[in-house]
Design a protein around this motif. Sequence first.
Motif, short mmCIF file in Angstrom:
data_model
loop_
_atom_site.label_atom_id
_atom_site.label_comp_id
_atom_site.label_asym_id
_atom_site.label_seq_id
_atom_site.Cartn_x
_atom_site.Cartn_y
_atom_site.Cartn_z
N HIS A 220 0.84 -1.19 0.00
CA HIS A 220 0.00 0.00 0.00
C HIS A 220 0.88 1.25 0.00
CE1 HIS A 220 -3.86 -2.07 0.88
NE2 HIS A 220 -3.07 -2.94 1.46
N HIS A 221 0.43 2.25 -0.74
CA HIS A 221 1.16 3.51 -0.84
C HIS A 221 0.19 4.67 -0.66
CE1 HIS A 221 4.49 1.18 -2.61
NE2 HIS A 221 3.55 0.60 -3.36
N GLN A 222 0.56 5.60 0.20
CA GLN A 222 -0.26 6.79 0.39
C GLN A 222 0.17 7.85 -0.64
OE1 GLN A 222 -0.41 8.15 4.41
NE2 GLN A 222 -1.96 9.70 4.03
N ALA A 223 -0.03 7.52 -1.87
CA ALA A 223 0.38 8.39 -2.97
C ALA A 223 -0.74 8.39 -4.00
CB ALA A 223 1.69 7.90 -3.59
N TRP A 224 -0.68 9.35 -4.91
CA TRP A 224 -1.73 9.48 -5.92
C TRP A 224 -1.10 9.95 -7.22
CZ3 TRP A 224 -5.98 7.08 -5.94
CH2 TRP A 224 -7.05 7.45 -6.77
N LEU A 225 -1.89 9.85 -8.29
CA LEU A 225 -1.40 10.21 -9.61
C LEU A 225 -1.52 11.71 -9.87
CD1 LEU A 225 -2.74 7.42 -11.99
CD2 LEU A 225 -0.36 8.02 -11.58
N ASP A 226 -0.55 12.24 -10.57
CA ASP A 226 -0.59 13.62 -11.04
C ASP A 226 -0.19 13.61 -12.51
OD1 ASP A 226 -0.81 16.35 -11.14
OD2 ASP A 226 0.48 16.73 -9.42
N TRP A 227 -0.51 14.67 -13.20
CA TRP A 227 -0.14 14.77 -14.62
C TRP A 227 0.92 15.84 -14.85
CZ3 TRP A 227 -4.81 15.89 -12.44
CH2 TRP A 227 -5.18 17.23 -12.37
N ARG A 228 1.25 16.60 -13.82
CA ARG A 228 2.23 17.68 -13.97
C ARG A 228 3.64 17.13 -13.79
NH1 ARG A 228 -1.57 19.09 -10.33
NH2 ARG A 228 -3.11 20.65 -10.93
N ARG A 229 4.57 17.70 -14.50
CA ARG A 229 5.96 17.31 -14.32
C ARG A 229 6.48 17.89 -13.01
NH1 ARG A 229 5.56 18.28 -19.98
NH2 ARG A 229 6.20 16.46 -21.17
N PRO A 230 7.23 17.14 -12.24
CA PRO A 230 7.69 17.61 -10.94
C PRO A 230 8.76 18.68 -11.06
CG PRO A 230 8.72 15.51 -11.44
CD PRO A 230 7.72 15.78 -12.55
N ARG A 231 8.85 19.52 -10.06
CA ARG A 231 9.90 20.54 -10.02
C ARG A 231 11.26 19.91 -9.69
NH1 ARG A 231 8.28 25.78 -10.03
NH2 ARG A 231 6.06 26.20 -9.80
N GLY A 232 11.25 18.97 -8.77
CA GLY A 232 12.49 18.31 -8.40
C GLY A 232 12.61 16.95 -9.06
N HIS A 233 13.57 16.19 -8.64
CA HIS A 233 13.80 14.85 -9.18
C HIS A 233 13.40 13.84 -8.12
CE1 HIS A 233 15.96 16.48 -12.63
NE2 HIS A 233 16.58 17.27 -11.78
#
Length: 360
Positions: A220-233
């Motif tokens: 399980h991961h407390q994460a979600w999908l985004d469509w924007r490119r991240p600022r960091g790596h």
Amino acid sequence: MAACSSGGLRRLLPRAFMLALSLLLLLQLLISMIVQRTSTGPGEQPVFTVINIKGAARPGESPRPAAVSTAGRVVRALENGPAALWAEEESARVGAYEEENELSSHQVTDRELVLQPWASGQPSFSAEVHRLTQLMTTPEVNCSRWLGSDGSWPVEEGLETLCLNYWTRANTCVAYSFSLDRKDAVFLDSMLSIGCEVHRFDPSRQLRQSGDYGLGSIQHHQAWLDWRRPRGHPHRGRLGSVPRRLVDIMDSLGHRTVDVLRANLESAEWRVLESWIEDGTLRKINQLILTVHLQWAGFEVGGAEVEVVRFWYSVLSALHKSGFRLAHSAYGHGHTVLRHELPDTHSSYSLSWVRTSKQL
């Protein structure tokens, strides 16, 4: 005569000096009065005018709103319904994606979603809705072998089961589930029954730790999908609770491909799919079980209603170009499409796509 001229000049110089000094004092007084009028009152902060340069929107597309936590907005979609989010989206038509110079070289591609021609040769809401509905309700492949949740087959055709006709599993199998409604138990059991490495993503605080469904463990991961490119790596092996693009999630978990991906993104699916098309992630998925929502335009989707429906159709058409074929379709509750009640169309559809080739 020369002596007289010299004496007169000496008498005029002091007068000219005094006149110039008076003019300078008067100018200083005027400037101070202007500054006092435009200055802020006691205890106030100075007022600044901020000029912000944003990237231009695509032709026919409304400006993109400022980046807001996708997970937070999706949770509000479940709590407040699509009508409240529609009003929020309409009032937030400012902002843009991160600057292109912040992108790493492997993130930049030359792909771009191609808008399809109008269904009737000119903008027509009814024609666009009819074309989209036909696409979502017409299976393109005949799947005769479906995997049941207990690993048996053949079983009755269903959205939560796996089509084995185009199953290309090698030595390992990876399955992802993005769900807020907790209705993915059948899918999770099906994937565990054939020995897949199963990952479940849910940004809510009700996240369970590594669970046991009787057939194996689910990560399980407390994460979600985004469509924007991240600022960091993003750091490999570390997801955290920050929304990320699918390509970054896969990289963090060390996966090059996902054999089966199930997603109910509560109206974020349109921008997410578009990002998969543009960054090439779509080619890394072999089977896709996706719920699409039509009640409102979706997160960061703008334009007139007829343009929105054409955009939806163009996104699903790009799946076809990528090698996906529709294997099964089922409709949800309601008949609302962009706030219009349409008896022959439904508010949501659950679509099962299988990859038959890699073309995009």
